[in-house]
Scaffold this motif. Structure first.
Motif, mmCIF file in Angstrom:
data_model
loop_
_atom_site.group_PDB
_atom_site.id
_atom_site.type_symbol
_atom_site.label_atom_id
_atom_site.label_comp_id
_atom_site.label_asym_id
_atom_site.label_seq_id
_atom_site.Cartn_x
_atom_site.Cartn_y
_atom_site.Cartn_z
ATOM 1 N N LEU A 19 0.842 -1.185 0.000
ATOM 2 C CA LEU A 19 0.000 0.000 0.000
ATOM 3 C C LEU A 19 0.886 1.246 0.000
ATOM 4 C CD1 LEU A 19 -2.676 -1.086 2.644
ATOM 5 C CD2 LEU A 19 -2.835 -1.236 0.148
ATOM 6 N N THR A 36 2.103 5.597 -8.572
ATOM 7 C CA THR A 36 0.979 4.703 -8.314
ATOM 8 C C THR A 36 0.597 4.797 -6.848
ATOM 9 O OG1 THR A 36 1.611 3.183 -10.084
ATOM 10 C CG2 THR A 36 0.216 2.311 -8.336
ATOM 11 N N ARG A 38 -1.865 3.193 -3.884
ATOM 12 C CA ARG A 38 -2.690 2.054 -3.476
ATOM 13 C C ARG A 38 -3.190 2.309 -2.053
ATOM 14 N NH1 ARG A 38 -2.730 -2.817 -5.502
ATOM 15 N NH2 ARG A 38 -2.349 -3.809 -3.474
ATOM 16 N N LYS A 40 -6.239 1.249 1.018
ATOM 17 C CA LYS A 40 -7.245 0.337 1.567
ATOM 18 C C LYS A 40 -8.291 1.167 2.301
ATOM 19 C CE LYS A 40 -8.605 -3.958 2.572
ATOM 20 N NZ LYS A 40 -8.969 -4.972 1.553
ATOM 21 N N VAL A 98 -8.247 -3.389 -2.852
ATOM 22 C CA VAL A 98 -7.414 -2.190 -2.731
ATOM 23 C C VAL A 98 -7.773 -1.218 -3.852
ATOM 24 C CG1 VAL A 98 -5.056 -1.299 -2.836
ATOM 25 C CG2 VAL A 98 -5.541 -3.425 -1.603
ATOM 26 N N ALA A 100 -6.782 1.876 -6.303
ATOM 27 C CA ALA A 100 -5.507 2.268 -6.898
ATOM 28 C C ALA A 100 -5.718 3.202 -8.085
ATOM 29 C CB ALA A 100 -4.716 1.039 -7.342
#
Length: 502
Positions: A19, A36, A38, A40, A98, A100
């Motif tokens: 993450l 990028t 990511r 949760k 997740v 993203a």
């Protein structure tokens, strides 16, 4: 299972991607880098967006506050400036649950946060959530402290796709960084928190509490809607300082990020807090100088308003002053006289497209008026609006060109007959000193002039540079002698008062 047979090994699942943010060099347009993200989200969240300060415009198209092209990072163009307003970008939920997205970002430091089920494109009215995988090192120091807690990511420049020269903001290696401390001190003036107040103190890498020469101190003020963590967590002031030190453009110093919230009395109340509580606390707890010449101040936006009050009416507190992204009031004659006597330097600047309350226009007019009144101003303006992109540049320029860099040069000369009556032996001795007591001592050379004629130069050794040469009397009649110290990486140039040779 049949006798004599073996079960096939179970397939090993690929490890889940971590993450948080990851910078990827793509060598692809428009910026050569991709970040990028990511994230949760909690159960029950149906939509996640990212909110970051990375929308762009050509400077000439920013003709009012929150005006401009409003292009997302995927449409970044050379010559762009980061410009408000910022918009939401959607994340997509994967099979692993997740959320993203990938964003092509130019070089620099960026703030971001996530929203949950937000339907407003500008995130108005939506709660901003920081990235748990990338939290700030220091959190707000008391309940209700203003300012949304976000996360920060630094993107290096891709040489094949040059965007911005923001290497001065790059995070310092862990073994080369100093110490950030959240400190609380007694403050009879403070109403929130009552009776106490907070600062963030950065001691530079290699800080020695027993160093024979006390450290200079830089005091910084945030803007409206923020608090004392802003200058380090959003402004990355500690990274900017350490990079300047590594480049030998600044000497080690203590940085104190203040909080003007919860202090009665407006701008002057804040100045009183500095004088009566903040500065004494720092001087009692850190190895810093107690001379005003060894203290510098800087503030932006609402902190720039306070910087003008400090500079105009509390000038004695600091040897160096800086006000950024604020027009400032007109100065009266007493204030002008105090500004002329500032021993270090005065730094004023703005983003040239800052249309918030006509800040850019007012700042340019204020500097012009002060210069016309005879005040020495180091002006630094950049293309930009009312954002951290501008204020990081302001601090970097202040550290590398003004703060704790001022020198003084004095000149003594003697003349004596040399040979015939048309020649004189001139001995010129320049003494170069520093306004700030620190570990930087003048190096380089001094050049000596009679009018526009260069008489010679000499290296500075132990603060002294001397030439002793024969000259035709007529050459020395061309004008008074002056000594011009050329400066070095740590220290600025300076010039002596003129002295008549004949």
């Amino acid at each position: 299972m049949a006798a004599g047979t073996l079960a096939a090994p179970a397939a090993t699942a690929a490890p889940a991607a971590p993450l948080g943010p990851k910078v990827i060099q793509t060598d692809a347009p428009p910026t050569g880098n991709l970040v990028t993200f990511r994230y949760k989200a909690p159960e029950g969240v149906n939509a996640v967006h990212i909110y970051g300060d990375w929308f762009y415009s050509q400077p000439e198209n920013v003709n009012c506050n929150d005006c401009g092209d409003g292009r997302p990072p995927s449409q970044w163009q050379p010559g762009d400036i980061p410009a408000t307003p910022w918009h939401l970008l959607p994340l997509k939920r994967g099979a692993d649950g997740v959320w993203a997205t990938s964003v092509p970002l130019p070089a620099g430091t960026f703030r971001y946060a996530f929203t949950h089920d937000c339907t407003n494109d500008l995130a108005t009215g939506c709660t901003l959530h920081h990235d748990p995988a990338n939290p700030w090192q220091i959190q707000p120091q008391y309940p209700g402290a203003p300012g949304a807690v976000r996360s920060t990511i630094y993107v290096p420049n891709n040489p094949s796709f040059p965007t911005y020269d923001n290497a001065f903001q790059a995070p310092v290696k862990p073994n080369k960084t100093g110490k950030l401390e959240s400190r609380r001190y007694t403050s009879p003036l403070s109403t929130n928190p009552a009776g106490v107040h907070d600062v963030v103190v950065y001691t530079p890498w290699g800080y020695d509490p027993n160093r024979a020469t006390p450290y200079p101190t830089l005091y910084l003020s945030h803007g409206s809607g923020d608090n004392s963590i802003a200058w380090t967590m959003q402004g990355v002031a500690h990274h900017i300082l350490e990079n300047a030190i590594a480049d030998k453009a600044a000497q080690p110093m203590i940085v104190v990020s203040t909080d003007f919230n919860g202090l009665p009395g407006g701008n002057q109340g804040y100045a009183n807090e500095l004088r009566n509580n903040v500065i004494p606390f720092v001087e009692q707890n850190y190895n810093v100088s107690k001379r005003s010449q060894d203290r510098a101040f800087g503030g932006f936006s609402a902190g720039g308003s306070r910087a003008f009050t400090v500079m105009y009416d509390n000038t004695d507190l600091f040897g160096y002053h800086a006000a950024w992204s604020w027009g400032g009031p007109a100065a009266n004659q007493a204030q002008i006289d105090r500004l002329k006597a500032v021993p270090g330097g005065i730094h004023i600047g703005t983003g040239l497209q800052d249309r918030l309350g006509n800040i850019a226009q007012n700042s340019l007019a204020r500097v012009a008026a002060l210069k016309a009144a005879g005040v020495d101003i180091k002006e630094f303006n950049v293309n930009g609006v009312h954002t951290w992109d501008v204020w990081r540049q302001m601090l970097n320029n202040y550290l590398r060109n003004v703060a704790f860099r001022t020198t003084t040069t004095s000149l003594e000369i003697t003349t004596a007959p040399a040979g015939n009556s048309q020649n004189l032996k001139l001995t010129a001795t320049a003494r170069v000193g520093t306004v700030t007591n620190g570990v930087a001592f003048p190096s380089g050379k001094v050049e000596f002039y009679a009018g526009d004629n260069l008489l010679g130069s000499a290296k500075v050794q132990n603060g002294i540079a001397t030439i002793s040469k024969n000259f035709h009397r007529g050459l020395l009649d061309d004008g008074p002698i002056v000594a011009r110290y050329q400066g070095d990486k740590f220290l600025n140039n300076s010039q002596s008062a003129p002295v008549n040779a004949v």
